[in-house]
Design a protein around this motif. Structure first.
Motif, PDB file in Angstrom:
ATOM      1  N   GLN A   1       1.017  -1.326   0.226  1.00 42.96           N
ATOM      2  CA  GLN A   1      -0.398  -0.112   0.225  1.00 42.96           C
ATOM      3  C   GLN A   1       0.262   1.484   0.593  1.00 42.96           C
ATOM      4  O   GLN A   1       0.265   1.966   0.287  1.00 42.96           O
ATOM      5  N   ARG A   2       1.828   0.914  -0.453  1.00 45.36           N
ATOM      6  CA  ARG A   2       2.888   2.670  -0.766  1.00 45.36           C
ATOM      7  C   ARG A   2       2.164   3.285  -1.864  1.00 45.36           C
ATOM      8  O   ARG A   2       2.407   4.523  -1.435  1.00 45.36           O
ATOM      9  N   GLY A   3       1.006   3.272  -2.826  1.00 44.41           N
ATOM     10  CA  GLY A   3       0.429   4.135  -3.992  1.00 44.41           C
ATOM     11  C   GLY A   3       1.084   3.357  -5.491  1.00 44.41           C
ATOM     12  O   GLY A   3       2.342   3.299  -5.426  1.00 44.41           O
ATOM     13  N   ASN A   4       0.693   4.318  -5.989  1.00 45.39           N
ATOM     14  CA  ASN A   4       0.724   3.765  -7.304  1.00 45.39           C
ATOM     15  C   ASN A   4       1.535   5.104  -8.479  1.00 45.39           C
ATOM     16  O   ASN A   4       2.203   6.095  -7.955  1.00 45.39           O
ATOM     17  N   TRP A   5       2.586   4.935  -9.619  1.00 46.68           N
ATOM     18  CA  TRP A   5       3.109   5.700  -9.842  1.00 46.68           C
ATOM     19  C   TRP A   5       2.049   6.904 -10.243  1.00 46.68           C
ATOM     20  O   TRP A   5       0.528   6.842 -10.785  1.00 46.68           O
ATOM     21  N   TYR A   6       1.940   8.365 -10.762  1.00 41.88           N
ATOM     22  CA  TYR A   6       1.527   9.552 -11.398  1.00 41.88           C
ATOM     23  C   TYR A   6       0.491   9.160 -12.147  1.00 41.88           C
ATOM     24  O   TYR A   6      -1.013   9.296 -11.969  1.00 41.88           O
ATOM     25  N   GLU A   7       0.705   8.298 -13.134  1.00 40.54           N
ATOM     26  CA  GLU A   7       0.009   8.256 -14.482  1.00 40.54           C
ATOM     27  C   GLU A   7      -0.846   7.316 -13.931  1.00 40.54           C
ATOM     28  O   GLU A   7      -2.106   7.682 -15.319  1.00 40.54           O
ATOM     29  N   TRP A   8      -0.969   6.273 -13.376  1.00 38.33           N
ATOM     30  CA  TRP A   8      -1.999   5.203 -12.342  1.00 38.33           C
ATOM     31  C   TRP A   8      -3.314   5.847 -11.937  1.00 38.33           C
ATOM     32  O   TRP A   8      -4.020   5.708 -10.918  1.00 38.33           O
ATOM     33  N   CYS A   9      -3.253   7.018 -11.396  1.00 31.41           N
ATOM     34  CA  CYS A   9      -4.071   7.986 -10.535  1.00 31.41           C
ATOM     35  C   CYS A   9      -4.606   8.472 -10.365  1.00 31.41           C
ATOM     36  O   CYS A   9      -5.342   9.571 -11.513  1.00 31.41           O
ATOM     37  N   ALA A  10      -5.829   8.531  -9.902  1.00 31.80           N
ATOM     38  CA  ALA A  10      -7.450   9.420  -9.789  1.00 31.80           C
ATOM     39  C   ALA A  10      -6.837  10.599  -9.561  1.00 31.80           C
ATOM     40  O   ALA A  10      -5.826  11.504  -8.716  1.00 31.80           O
ATOM     41  N   PRO A  11      -7.622  11.492 -10.648  1.00 30.27           N
ATOM     42  CA  PRO A  11      -7.636  13.266  -9.993  1.00 30.27           C
ATOM     43  C   PRO A  11      -7.468  13.040  -8.474  1.00 30.27           C
ATOM     44  O   PRO A  11      -6.536  13.917  -7.894  1.00 30.27           O
ATOM     45  N   GLU A  12      -8.560  12.630  -7.699  1.00 33.86           N
ATOM     46  CA  GLU A  12      -8.601  13.111  -5.768  1.00 33.86           C
ATOM     47  C   GLU A  12      -6.874  12.768  -5.291  1.00 33.86           C
ATOM     48  O   GLU A  12      -7.194  13.073  -4.306  1.00 33.86           O
ATOM     49  N   VAL A  13      -6.571  11.403  -5.955  1.00 30.24           N
ATOM     50  CA  VAL A  13      -4.854  10.619  -5.206  1.00 30.24           C
ATOM     51  C   VAL A  13      -3.833  11.586  -6.008  1.00 30.24           C
ATOM     52  O   VAL A  13      -2.699  11.671  -5.580  1.00 30.24           O
ATOM     53  N   LEU A  14      -4.120  11.990  -7.295  1.00 29.28           N
ATOM     54  CA  LEU A  14      -2.930  12.812  -7.692  1.00 29.28           C
ATOM     55  C   LEU A  14      -2.533  13.869  -7.725  1.00 29.28           C
ATOM     56  O   LEU A  14      -1.477  14.842  -7.569  1.00 29.28           O
ATOM     57  N   TYR A  15      -4.064  15.276  -7.486  1.00 29.91           N
ATOM     58  CA  TYR A  15      -3.396  16.307  -6.683  1.00 29.91           C
ATOM     59  C   TYR A  15      -2.901  16.309  -5.260  1.00 29.91           C
ATOM     60  O   TYR A  15      -2.237  16.958  -4.986  1.00 29.91           O
ATOM     61  N   ARG A  16      -3.329  14.988  -4.717  1.00 24.85           N
ATOM     62  CA  ARG A  16      -2.654  15.337  -3.740  1.00 24.85           C
ATOM     63  C   ARG A  16      -1.119  14.863  -2.802  1.00 24.85           C
ATOM     64  O   ARG A  16      -0.485  14.684  -2.674  1.00 24.85           O
ATOM     65  N   GLN A  17      -1.263  13.539  -4.401  1.00 21.02           N
ATOM     66  CA  GLN A  17      -0.223  13.309  -4.435  1.00 21.02           C
ATOM     67  C   GLN A  17       0.896  14.489  -4.558  1.00 21.02           C
ATOM     68  O   GLN A  17       2.279  14.643  -4.344  1.00 21.02           O
ATOM     69  N   TYR A  18       0.350  15.432  -5.754  1.00 20.50           N
ATOM     70  CA  TYR A  18       1.203  16.455  -6.339  1.00 20.50           C
ATOM     71  C   TYR A  18       2.366  17.349  -4.533  1.00 20.50           C
ATOM     72  O   TYR A  18       2.661  17.601  -4.619  1.00 20.50           O
ATOM     73  N   ALA A  19       0.955  17.757  -4.087  1.00 16.04           N
ATOM     74  CA  ALA A  19       0.961  18.065  -2.529  1.00 16.04           C
ATOM     75  C   ALA A  19       1.792  18.138  -2.283  1.00 16.04           C
ATOM     76  O   ALA A  19       2.676  18.640  -1.330  1.00 16.04           O
ATOM     77  N   GLU A  20       1.296  16.759  -1.759  1.00 21.53           N
ATOM     78  CA  GLU A  20       2.396  15.955  -0.648  1.00 21.53           C
ATOM     79  C   GLU A  20       4.268  15.452  -1.328  1.00 21.53           C
ATOM     80  O   GLU A  20       4.934  15.960  -0.271  1.00 21.53           O
ATOM     81  N   ASN A  21       4.716  15.698  -2.923  1.00 19.85           N
ATOM     82  CA  ASN A  21       5.566  15.656  -3.265  1.00 19.85           C
ATOM     83  C   ASN A  21       6.227  17.315  -2.791  1.00 19.85           C
ATOM     84  O   ASN A  21       7.186  17.339  -2.499  1.00 19.85           O
ATOM     85  N   ILE A  22       6.003  18.567  -3.139  1.00 21.81           N
ATOM     86  CA  ILE A  22       6.147  19.353  -3.016  1.00 21.81           C
ATOM     87  C   ILE A  22       6.404  19.737  -1.559  1.00 21.81           C
ATOM     88  O   ILE A  22       7.399  20.591  -1.472  1.00 21.81           O
ATOM     89  N   ARG A  23       5.354  19.398  -0.289  1.00 21.38           N
ATOM     90  CA  ARG A  23       5.435  20.358   0.601  1.00 21.38           C
ATOM     91  C   ARG A  23       6.763  19.291   1.760  1.00 21.38           C
ATOM     92  O   ARG A  23       7.347  19.824   2.137  1.00 21.38           O
ATOM     93  N   SER A  24       7.152  17.744   0.822  1.00 27.60           N
ATOM     94  CA  SER A  24       8.024  16.935   1.651  1.00 27.60           C
ATOM     95  C   SER A  24       9.341  17.310   1.527  1.00 27.60           C
ATOM     96  O   SER A  24      10.615  16.453   1.819  1.00 27.60           O
ATOM     97  N   ARG A  25       9.347  17.730  -0.297  1.00 30.20           N
ATOM     98  CA  ARG A  25      10.782  17.832  -0.865  1.00 30.20           C
ATOM     99  C   ARG A  25      11.448  19.307  -0.911  1.00 30.20           C
ATOM    100  O   ARG A  25      12.305  19.611  -1.309  1.00 30.20           O
ATOM    101  N   LEU A  26      10.473  20.059  -0.450  1.00 33.98           N
ATOM    102  CA  LEU A  26      11.090  22.129  -0.202  1.00 33.98           C
ATOM    103  C   LEU A  26      11.427  21.920   1.286  1.00 33.98           C
ATOM    104  O   LEU A  26      10.459  21.698   1.946  1.00 33.98           O
ATOM    105  N   PRO A  27      12.059  23.301   1.234  1.00 33.22           N
ATOM    106  CA  PRO A  27      11.895  24.097   2.726  1.00 33.22           C
ATOM    107  C   PRO A  27      10.661  24.388   3.059  1.00 33.22           C
ATOM    108  O   PRO A  27       9.794  24.071   2.306  1.00 33.22           O
ATOM    109  N   ALA A  28      10.371  24.982   4.463  1.00 27.68           N
ATOM    110  CA  ALA A  28       8.920  25.059   4.969  1.00 27.68           C
ATOM    111  C   ALA A  28       8.654  26.429   4.438  1.00 27.68           C
ATOM    112  O   ALA A  28       7.140  26.102   4.515  1.00 27.68           O
TER     113      ALA A  28
END
Length: 483
Positions: free
Chosen positions: A361-388
């Protein structure tokens, strides 16, 4: 632009738009240079050339790679056939840090997106690494004895690449993280009170296993000589090399999930290892049934092109996967990882059915994600990989608001590290049950598309290149070739 792990990892993620300026030197390495490279860096300089890429007498074998070619599955042939799967891999520096003259001669850029073990082992970089390991073993006769005593998940590290393999320095990093965090079978039984005692499979030591082939970072093909666990002599060892927490999470799901003909059956055995420090016998993985035909990832394009994949077979496979997903949904379990390489073909069945695998249950690649999952993953990616502070106050407030508004309190997790498991796939765990079902249906629709179009993936992917690259991408449909 030459591909590298650093570049692919940046481009593949939405945070790239906020990191472009700091990556320009890697994206355009020759932007500030005119004329030919200096002689000491030139590929025409004999000192910079690799004298041979012949590894026919090598004492090492390469089964594949991950992390865009910076983690290599190297197998010491001198220790076969008694070598246990110890999760010890070779780690390299990023391709952009190779000497310029070696990038081309060693296929550095070409090997980055490859995911097929045979293709990777044929690359120049793989042959060069085997020669370097040969020299190291010749200079250090006791190394292979030490190799067998390394903690599970230890690392072999090459800090630099050189044209002369004999001059490449190998560092051995003893990694105690996995073994120190392992839980014993008794501890897991106490933690998982919902698993009946008679549901626990037999216990084997990792040294009872014999490595046949490393399939990916956490999956090995093994045999258990003298121990009969099923009809087949071979089985799959799912280990903690990737993540101890995710491995335990999958183990619990497989032990508690009601059986279904198209879902991976319960583990054949639990595998333990005596910790190098402290001496406890901790759970380091488990054994699963081996499906010799493998996943349908490469079967789909191969059979589509040969005209042997009938629509009746495609329909049967899709119905079987839909049945498995409906079964999981009815039991309160979500499956976030549906794509062809996680669907195995059971060639031993009369109907050659398919089986779902990989329940971390790690999650899928971006191209396999429904929009409601994909946009959350985008936000998670930006939040976790950038400074405060991201870029400006409105974006900062938006990302912080997203983070605090998505609670994980109603999700289920079955390890001693619930927060880590959930936060690594917050986009799915934060969804209510009804939304998860809708996202699963969306995922199923994409899977049906790949099956009927005979594709390995929904679209071409810069980070993953398969043996048969696709000619069309979703949502383009071709006329069916068979009936």
């Amino acid at each position: 632009m030459e591909l590298s792990h650093r570049i692919v990892d940046a481009i593949w993620r939405p945070s790239f738009v906020l990191k472009y300026h700091e990556l320009q030197a890697y994206l355009h390495p020759s932007s500030g240079r005119t004329g030919p490279a200096p002689w000491d860096q030139s590929p025409l300089n004999p000192r910079n050339l690799v004298d041979s890429l012949n590894n026919t007498s090598s004492r090492w074998r390469i089964d594949g790679a991950t992390i865009c070619g910076t983690c290599i599955y190297v197998i010491p042939l001198d220790l076969l056939p008694t070598l246990p799967p110890l999760g010890i891999f070779l780690f390299l520096l990023d391709q952009t840090d190779y000497p310029p003259a070696l990038r081309h001669s060693l296929d550095a850029s070409v090997s980055v997106p490859l995911r097929d073990g045979r293709a990777i082992s044929g690359q120049g970089i793989a042959k060069h690494l085997c020669r370097a390991l040969d020299h190291y073993c010749a200079q250090n006769p006791d190394f292979l004895d030490q190799y067998l005593r390394l903690p599970f998940g230890s690392k072999l590290i090459l800090e630099e690449l050189a044209s002369d393999p004999a001059s490449m320095k190998l560092e051995v990093e003893r990694v105690y993280d996995i073994e120190s965090k392992m839980l014993t079978v008794t501890a897991l039984q106490q933690l998982w009170s919902d698993v009946a005692r008679d549901a626990w499979p037999p216990i084997l030591d990792v040294h009872d296993l014999r490595l046949i082939r490393q399939i990916n970072e956490a999956v090995s093909l093994v045999e258990t000589p003298g121990i009969k666990l099923c009809i087949q002599p071979l089985s799959i060892f799912k280990s903690a090399a990737g993540s101890l927490d995710h491995m335990y999470h999958e183990l619990h799901l497989l032990l508690t999930c009601p059986q279904h003909p198209h879902i991976m059956s319960r583990p054949l055995a639990i595998v333990t290892k005596k910790a190098s420090f402290g001496g406890k016998d901790g759970v380091v993985g488990f054994l699963l049934q081996y499906f010799q035909a493998g996943s349908i990832r490469d079967i789909l394009p191969n059979r589509q092109r040969s005209g042997t994949l009938l629509n009746s077979v495609k329909l049967r496979w899709c119905r079987q996967i839909a049945s498995a997903l409906a079964h999981l949904n009815a039991t309160g379990i979500f499956y976030s990882d549906l794509r062809p390489d996680n669907v195995l073909l059971d060639s031993n069945r009369p109907d050659a059915g398919v089986v779902l695998c990989d329940f971390e249950q790690r999650g899928n690649w971006y191209e396999w994600c429904a929009p409601e999952v994909l946009y959350r993953q985008y936000a998670e990616n930006i939040r976790s990989r950038l400074p405060a502070r991201v870029i400006n106050p409105p974006y900062d407030r938006l990302l912080k608001g997203y983070h605090y508004s998505h609670s994980l309190s109603d999700s289920k997790c079955y390890t001693s590290a619930e927060t880590h498991i959930e936060s690594s796939n917050r986009a799915w765990f934060a969804l209510p049950a009804a939304a998860r079902e809708k996202a699963t249906v969306y995922n199923l629709g994409l899977f049906i598309y790949t099956v009927f179009e005979g594709l390995s993936n929904v679209e071409c992917n810069i980070a993953n290149q398969f043996p048969n690259e696709q000619e069309v991408e979703f949502p383009v449909f071709r006329r069916p070739q068979t009936s």
